[in-house]
Scaffold this active site. Structure first.
Site, PDB file in Angstrom:
ATOM      1  N   ASP A  42      25.292 -37.014   3.975  1.00 37.51           N
ATOM      2  CA  ASP A  42      26.124 -36.448   2.897  1.00 37.51           C
ATOM      3  C   ASP A  42      25.344 -36.322   1.589  1.00 37.51           C
ATOM      4  OD1 ASP A  42      28.042 -37.020   4.812  1.00 37.51           O
ATOM      5  OD2 ASP A  42      29.088 -38.528   3.616  1.00 37.51           O
ATOM      6  N   TYR A  57      22.667 -46.794  10.153  1.00 37.46           N
ATOM      7  CA  TYR A  57      22.776 -46.643   8.702  1.00 37.46           C
ATOM      8  C   TYR A  57      22.805 -48.030   8.082  1.00 37.46           C
ATOM      9  CZ  TYR A  57      23.836 -41.629   8.693  1.00 37.46           C
ATOM     10  OH  TYR A  57      23.760 -40.274   8.798  1.00 37.46           O
TER      11      TYR A  57
END
Lengths: 245, 245
Positions: free
Chosen positions: B53, B111
């Site tokens: 993102d 992540y």
């Protein structure tokens, strides 16, 4: 009067260095004094252990100040962190005896210089290190580093303006370590002249690149001529790491 | 046709995320494609493993592209690092067999989310972590993290627009560790929906602050209603850490 000792961390990128120049300048000392003057209700002046140059960072700068108001250590710390910009952080506050002086009582200072020595840039450390793409010869740099140890007149490794004050400083240790692509140069001494660490590091880089021979360093020191020294390493790779008392 | 695999590191702060939107937009994919198109002399499209993102960072994003020109791996790497902005870095280039596909062949992604959990700001990590001043209860967060493990429909933990595609994802591990004032949340799964990691982290923070009870998480997942989820953690604390093949 209460005498408070501050332990301060800062990203120096946006500032003209530690030392206040005027009343509303962009210095770290100035920013902290403005906040403390608000807290105290009286004009506060702080004394820093080390006058870091413009753009230089600190993991651990020490400062002290005196104030009539009886604030707790916790109150001083919270107030400062609330009103200071977030690239300056107060990580500890303690009350000291009235004669504690951050500059006079400081016995030694340790600076660390970070060089990113890979072909590609480091996205997260690009503003916090100097990027040297060509591989540095660390063994040669270590040999060169020995010549700086001890007590010397460092006129040729400084841009200090005053010629009246002593240019003699003593370097206790100078270590060079590799750490995951970084070369860290750690230098401890009783004090450093204006730009001195960056000029020493710049010379060590020239040696590491094969541009300068380590054996020439003693004669550069002895010459006391600034023209003899070469490059000065960027401010953004330099950190005040520790002040010893 | 040569099929090149790139390992890319980036500071996502200045970008609208990985995925190219138009022809001259400020995306990481777009920046890399523009440089490669210059190198190749033909229009190049790259395939990334993960669509990070806007504002999200990567320690190790993987991508591949095909090109007619016979450049060596070293030439591709040097060309990219020379012409890319220095917040995007290509740390490795390898030639792969022609069927290698960075997205289809990716088996899992890891992540990591960094929370700075001290009262004072962190001057050097202020743009690379989320600052939470109030002490988080890590044990409670660890309890809560267990509910996310395994295969679930993560509709309520996503802002994904499409309702046609499957919202089912499998989370293999979710670890929470303290490290010198930082809390690192590391999450590995077969894939993640739009904003999913940040919504999971945001919920874990609410649990750590005592605002939400860990035991409510299963019903939030089951509800498949986005309105049930709380805060979303800032993009600046999130890093794509590893892609497994």
């Amino acid at each position: 009067m209460n005498n408070y000792k501050l332990t301060i961390q800062y990203d120096g990128a946006r500032y003209k260095g530690w030392q206040r120049l005027g009343n509303n300048d962009n210095t770290i000392q100035g920013k902290i004094e403005n906040v403390l003057t608000e807290l105290a209700g009286e004009k506060i002046e702080i004394i820093g252990s080390s006058r870091t140059d413009a753009g230089v960072h600190a993991y651990e700068q020490i400062a002290n100040f005196k104030m009539k108001k009886n604030s707790t250590e916790e109150e001083v710390m919270q107030y400062l962190n609330r009103y200071l910009p977030n690239d300056i952080s107060v990580v500890d506050v303690t009350l000291e005896h009235e004669r504690f002086h951050a500059r006079y009582n400081a016995k030694d200072k340790t600076y660390v210089y970070k060089i990113w020595n890979e072909q590609y840039p480091h996205p997260f450390m690009r503003k916090y290190s100097m990027h040297v793409e060509e591989k540095l010869d660390i063994e040669k740099m270590r040999q060169a580093s020995q010549y700086f140890l001890g007590k010397h007149d460092f006129t040729s490794f400084s841009n200090a303006k005053s010629k009246k004050k002593s240019m003699v400083r003593e370097i206790y240790s100078l270590e060079i370590n590799e750490n995951e692509g970084f070369i860290e140069i750690r230098i401890r001494g009783n004090g450093f002249l204006y730009n001195m660490v960056r000029k020493i590091v710049g010379t060590l880089i020239e040696v590491g690149l094969g541009e300068k021979d380590a054996a020439t360093i003693p004669s550069i020191i002895e010459s006391k001529e600034r023209i003899q020294t070469g490059r000065m390493a960027d401010a953004q790779g330099l950190y005040l790491e520790k002040v010893g008392f």
